[in-house]
Design an enzyme around this catalytic site. Structure first.
Site, mmCIF file in Angstrom:
data_model
loop_
_atom_site.group_PDB
_atom_site.id
_atom_site.type_symbol
_atom_site.label_atom_id
_atom_site.label_comp_id
_atom_site.label_asym_id
_atom_site.label_seq_id
_atom_site.Cartn_x
_atom_site.Cartn_y
_atom_site.Cartn_z
ATOM 1 N N LYS A 201 33.310 -21.656 -23.109
ATOM 2 C CA LYS A 201 33.517 -21.984 -21.689
ATOM 3 C C LYS A 201 34.939 -21.673 -21.239
ATOM 4 C CE LYS A 201 29.904 -25.471 -21.098
ATOM 5 N NZ LYS A 201 29.603 -26.881 -20.791
ATOM 6 N N HIS A 250 23.789 -22.975 -30.732
ATOM 7 C CA HIS A 250 23.607 -24.374 -30.327
ATOM 8 C C HIS A 250 22.779 -24.580 -29.062
ATOM 9 C CE1 HIS A 250 27.050 -23.781 -27.550
ATOM 10 N NE2 HIS A 250 26.638 -24.873 -26.940
#
Length: 331
Positions: A201, A250
């Site tokens: 991110k 994930h």
């Protein structure tokens, strides 16, 4: 065998075995397979332990205060007795005569032929190795914390998310693996990967991460890329575990509906499956810029409803057990 005879045999064995090892740097002990009493020891053993040879001959390996349960030690000896061609290597701790402790690596083998039957223990003082490992671990932990803080610096609204996901992931892993030392590496890899799972991110524009309303399709697509971006960031960083690949996975789901590669079932690493469940529970139960917390009940309801479909059933069950036993996020 008689004590005089056994001592002579031990001395002969030590002399023969001494030709293949530098006795001045390593400790070497011979002990009886039945009584476990030391029969012989080299100069390295007497100098490092502080005991004289006569004192050692009244002792057993456990009298050196091995940091090992007697039952466990006897299991090791029994395995070697069943297979004299095998050997065992393990780390433990010795305590010198003056009370100072030091870490050691022990190589243990049963030496057996027509003349003698004795256990041979070659002991290496690994104090310096342990210091180096601790130094490397401190450096690695500093790197992990620095990388983890990159996301929080850009996305203050989700500050602490990665730490909380790591807390829950580790709690699940410890229960799943009974906190067994055999699985300490996989538990540690889960802790680290969870701390870094959203590092991708850092490549997403801040205005998107902090947007107080729901994202449009393009913005959502950019956010979804964080798994692949995280992989790209981490693949060049050395870790003793496959952290980049775990982070990559994930957001995969058991039925193949996840991203970025649409992996299914066992193609998804167990570490990623654990972090996935912890990530969903933490995210749903916490506030986000665009919504209030949905609450822990909703979060747990989500993983229950989609257990076996999106989420690993065993991981979900263990997660529920962890919360039933009173788990709470610390940070």
């Amino acid at each position: 065998m008689g004590s005089v005879k056994s001592r002579r045999i031990a001395e002969m064995a030590l002399k023969r075995l001494g030709s293949v090892i530098d006795l001045s740097f390593n400790e070497m002990y011979l002990f009886d397979p039945d009584s476990l009493r030391f029969l012989q020891a080299n100069r390295g053993a007497t100098e490092n332990s502080g005991y004289t040879l006569d004192e050692l001959r009244k002792m057993t390996p456990l009298d050196l205060q091995l940091k090992m349960d007697r039952g466990v030690f006897e299991e090791v000896l029994n395995r070697l007795k069943k297979d004299p061609m095998s050997y065992e290597v393990f780390e433990t701790e010795h305590v010198r005569k003056d009370g100072t402790a030091y870490p050691v690596e022990v190589r243990l083998q049963l030496h057996e032929d027509e003349y003698e039957r004795v256990f041979v223990a070659i002991v290496l003082d690994i104090t310096e190795r342990k210091r180096s490992e601790e130094s490397v671990q401190r450096s690695l932990e500093s790197l992990i914390n620095t990388l983890s803080s990159l996301v929080e610096a850009r996305d203050p609204y989700t500050s602490g998310h990665q730490k909380r996901v790591s807390e829950l992931s580790v709690a699940i892993a410890r229960r799943l693996y009974s906190d067994n030392d055999k699985y300490k590496d996989i538990i540690e890899s889960i802790r680290v990967a969870a701390l870094l799972h959203d590092i991708g991110k850092s490549a997403v524009p801040t205005e998107i991460l902090t947007k107080p309303v729901r994202l449009n399709d393009l913005e959502y697509h950019l956010v979804r890329e964080h798994s692949a971006k995280g992989y790209e960031i981490l693949k060049g960083v050395y870790f003793p575990w496959p952290i980049a690949e775990i982070v990559f996975q994930h957001h995969e789901r058991l039925d193949g509906s996840g991203y970025p590669r649409g992996l299914k079932g066992d193609d998804i690493r167990i570490e990623a499956r654990i972090i996935t469940v912890a990530d969903v529970v933490e995210a749903m139960s916490s506030h986000r810029p665009y919504r209030a917390s949905l609450g822990m009940d909703k979060a747990l309801e989500e993983i229950i409803q989609n257990s076996g479909k999106y989420y690993d059933r065993k991981v979900v069950n263990v997660c529920l057990e962890v919360f039933d036993e009173g788990f709470e996020f610390k940070s």
